[in-house]
Design a protein around this motif. Structure first.
Motif, PDB file in Angstrom:
ATOM      1  N   THR A  79       0.837  -1.193   0.000  1.00  0.00           N
ATOM      2  CA  THR A  79       0.000   0.000   0.000  1.00  0.00           C
ATOM      3  C   THR A  79       0.870   1.241   0.000  1.00  0.00           C
ATOM      4  O   THR A  79       1.836   1.327   0.754  1.00  0.00           O
ATOM      5  CB  THR A  79      -0.920   0.018   1.238  1.00  0.00           C
ATOM      6  N   VAL A  80       0.528   2.181  -0.868  1.00  0.00           N
ATOM      7  CA  VAL A  80       1.175   3.491  -0.887  1.00  0.00           C
ATOM      8  C   VAL A  80       0.235   4.473  -0.186  1.00  0.00           C
ATOM      9  O   VAL A  80      -0.967   4.484  -0.461  1.00  0.00           O
ATOM     10  CB  VAL A  80       1.471   3.957  -2.324  1.00  0.00           C
ATOM     11  N   ILE A  81       0.796   5.273   0.715  1.00  0.00           N
ATOM     12  CA  ILE A  81       0.002   6.204   1.522  1.00  0.00           C
ATOM     13  C   ILE A  81       0.504   7.618   1.293  1.00  0.00           C
ATOM     14  O   ILE A  81       1.714   7.866   1.259  1.00  0.00           O
ATOM     15  CB  ILE A  81       0.097   5.863   3.018  1.00  0.00           C
ATOM     16  N   ALA A  82      -0.416   8.553   1.133  1.00  0.00           N
ATOM     17  CA  ALA A  82      -0.092   9.974   1.018  1.00  0.00           C
ATOM     18  C   ALA A  82      -0.756  10.719   2.171  1.00  0.00           C
ATOM     19  O   ALA A  82      -1.914  10.465   2.491  1.00  0.00           O
ATOM     20  CB  ALA A  82      -0.574  10.537  -0.317  1.00  0.00           C
ATOM     21  N   VAL A  83      -0.005  11.633   2.781  1.00  0.00           N
ATOM     22  CA  VAL A  83      -0.528  12.458   3.864  1.00  0.00           C
ATOM     23  C   VAL A  83      -0.248  13.920   3.535  1.00  0.00           C
ATOM     24  O   VAL A  83       0.898  14.307   3.298  1.00  0.00           O
ATOM     25  CB  VAL A  83       0.122  12.110   5.221  1.00  0.00           C
ATOM     26  N   ALA A  84      -1.304  14.715   3.493  1.00  0.00           N
ATOM     27  CA  ALA A  84      -1.170  16.153   3.258  1.00  0.00           C
ATOM     28  C   ALA A  84      -1.366  16.892   4.578  1.00  0.00           C
ATOM     29  O   ALA A  84      -2.178  16.496   5.418  1.00  0.00           O
ATOM     30  CB  ALA A  84      -2.201  16.632   2.236  1.00  0.00           C
ATOM     31  N   ARG A  85      -0.614  17.972   4.739  1.00  0.00           N
ATOM     32  CA  ARG A  85      -0.724  18.805   5.948  1.00  0.00           C
ATOM     33  C   ARG A  85      -0.844  20.264   5.536  1.00  0.00           C
ATOM     34  O   ARG A  85      -0.142  20.729   4.631  1.00  0.00           O
ATOM     35  CB  ARG A  85       0.512  18.621   6.827  1.00  0.00           C
ATOM     36  N   SER A  86      -1.732  20.994   6.205  1.00  0.00           N
ATOM     37  CA  SER A  86      -1.870  22.425   5.954  1.00  0.00           C
ATOM     38  C   SER A  86      -1.050  23.211   6.976  1.00  0.00           C
ATOM     39  O   SER A  86      -0.605  22.674   7.993  1.00  0.00           O
ATOM     40  CB  SER A  86      -3.338  22.849   6.018  1.00  0.00           C
ATOM     41  N   GLN A  87      -0.866  24.481   6.711  1.00  0.00           N
ATOM     42  CA  GLN A  87      -0.088  25.319   7.619  1.00  0.00           C
ATOM     43  C   GLN A  87      -0.737  25.427   8.998  1.00  0.00           C
ATOM     44  O   GLN A  87      -0.048  25.651   9.994  1.00  0.00           O
ATOM     45  CB  GLN A  87       0.109  26.711   7.016  1.00  0.00           C
ATOM     46  N   GLN A  88      -2.059  25.264   9.064  1.00  0.00           N
ATOM     47  CA  GLN A  88      -2.763  25.347  10.343  1.00  0.00           C
ATOM     48  C   GLN A  88      -2.895  23.991  11.032  1.00  0.00           C
ATOM     49  O   GLN A  88      -3.606  23.861  12.031  1.00  0.00           O
ATOM     50  CB  GLN A  88      -4.140  25.987  10.142  1.00  0.00           C
ATOM     51  N   GLY A  89      -2.189  22.979  10.506  1.00  0.00           N
ATOM     52  CA  GLY A  89      -2.132  21.686  11.176  1.00  0.00           C
ATOM     53  C   GLY A  89      -3.265  20.741  10.886  1.00  0.00           C
ATOM     54  O   GLY A  89      -3.478  19.769  11.621  1.00  0.00           O
ATOM     55  N   GLN A  90      -4.002  20.952   9.789  1.00  0.00           N
ATOM     56  CA  GLN A  90      -5.023  20.009   9.356  1.00  0.00           C
ATOM     57  C   GLN A  90      -4.371  18.939   8.477  1.00  0.00           C
ATOM     58  O   GLN A  90      -3.409  19.214   7.756  1.00  0.00           O
ATOM     59  CB  GLN A  90      -6.129  20.727   8.588  1.00  0.00           C
ATOM     60  N   PHE A  91      -4.935  17.703   8.518  1.00  0.00           N
ATOM     61  CA  PHE A  91      -4.355  16.589   7.768  1.00  0.00           C
ATOM     62  C   PHE A  91      -5.403  15.940   6.861  1.00  0.00           C
ATOM     63  O   PHE A  91      -6.594  15.911   7.181  1.00  0.00           O
ATOM     64  CB  PHE A  91      -3.805  15.526   8.718  1.00  0.00           C
ATOM     65  N   TRP A  92      -4.908  15.397   5.756  1.00  0.00           N
ATOM     66  CA  TRP A  92      -5.705  14.592   4.834  1.00  0.00           C
ATOM     67  C   TRP A  92      -4.896  13.354   4.489  1.00  0.00           C
ATOM     68  O   TRP A  92      -3.656  13.394   4.448  1.00  0.00           O
ATOM     69  CB  TRP A  92      -6.019  15.370   3.556  1.00  0.00           C
ATOM     70  N   ILE A  93      -5.573  12.249   4.198  1.00  0.00           N
ATOM     71  CA  ILE A  93      -4.870  11.004   3.910  1.00  0.00           C
ATOM     72  C   ILE A  93      -5.520  10.297   2.725  1.00  0.00           C
ATOM     73  O   ILE A  93      -6.741  10.392   2.514  1.00  0.00           O
ATOM     74  CB  ILE A  93      -4.852  10.091   5.155  1.00  0.00           C
ATOM     75  N   ALA A  94      -4.703   9.631   1.940  1.00  0.00           N
ATOM     76  CA  ALA A  94      -5.183   8.814   0.818  1.00  0.00           C
ATOM     77  C   ALA A  94      -4.249   7.613   0.700  1.00  0.00           C
ATOM     78  O   ALA A  94      -3.079   7.682   1.084  1.00  0.00           O
ATOM     79  CB  ALA A  94      -5.199   9.613  -0.483  1.00  0.00           C
TER      80      ALA A  94
END
Length: 257
Positions: A115-130
């Motif tokens: 499995t390949v996992i991507a994690v995005a982070r915003s400057q205000q510390g919010q996260f997204w995952i795929a």
């Protein structure tokens, strides 16, 4: 009424599967460390890979972020992991300038089906995952390479559209010759080869960092990157590659609108 109940049952099952999958991804140790206890959102980050990769040494990957952000917030980074590679880290992309579109295409190495996992982070510390599972038929991390291959950065290439327009997406592609030796290559009768990587790629706009990529062993040989810019005015672009030995290659382009 039955149709509606069936519809909602299927929808509930789908949401449960997505939630369970995301939960499993967040328990992967490197992802868990990155999240620091935060709960990531599962909508707004799109990861695209082939379902089956015939050659794990070079697997196409695209990532796109299109989530709605709070006022004043912006995307900070996207980090990629491979759950079964000898070293999980693939790449970390830092988005340092709003003129850089929040998307990236590249080629990665996969040691086996995983499995390949991507994690995005915003400057205000919010996260997204795929995440996405990929079945690999030939390993990309441990197979031997060409003994005559190059050992340093050579022949950087940059492709730009013929016509650049203000406010319109500018598609940029870069490629550089380099073996990206992982230090894990196994050749019968020979000791393991020393690790030899390009450590980073940086795009500067008007002498200021705009996009920074931190590269690890999961990036394929001859690193390829594709990304987009939206410029309100002409800019001077610098494309910079740096390897583990501290050597640097720099290419300049005038982005004339």
């Amino acid at each position: 009424m039955r149709l509606n109940l069936q519809h909602w049952s299927l929808l509930s099952l789908l949401l449960l599967l997505i939630s369970t999958s995301a939960s499993a991804a967040t328990r992967f140790a490197p992802v868990e460390a990155l999240l620091e206890g935060a709960t990531p959102q599962t909508q707004g980050l799109t990861l695209e890979l082939p379902l089956v990769a015939d050659n794990g040494a070079s697997v196409d990957l695209s990532i796109r972020f299109d989530a709605a952000l709070a006022e004043g917030d912006q995307l900070e980074s996207i980090t990629l992991f491979a759950t079964e590679n000898p070293r999980a880290d693939i790449l970390r992309a830092s988005f340092l300038d709003p003129r850089v579109e929040p998307q990236l295409s590249t080629r990665i190495r996969l040691n086996q089906s995983q499995t390949v996992i991507a994690v995005a982070r915003s400057q205000q510390g919010q996260f997204w995952i795929a995440e996405q599972q990929v079945r690999v038929t030939v390993s990309g991390c441990l197979i031997g390479g060409d003994e005559t291959q190059i050992t340093s950065m050579q022949q950087p290439r940059i492709a730009l559209p013929r016509r650049l327009q203000a406010g319109r997406s500018i598609d940029i592609r870069t490629l550089i010759n380099h073996p990206m030796e992982t230090g894990l290559t196994q050749v019968i009768g020979e000791p393991p080869r020393a690790q030899n990587l390009i450590e980073s790629f940086t795009l500067e706009l008007d002498q200021q960092p705009a996009l920074h990529l931190e590269l690890h062993t999961g990036v394929a040989a001859n690193p390829y990157f594709r990304f987009g810019l939206i410029l309100p005015a002409s800019a001077q672009a610098s494309f910079i590659w740096q390897d583990q030995q501290g050597d640097m290659l720099r290419e300049e382009r005038q982005l004339q609108l």
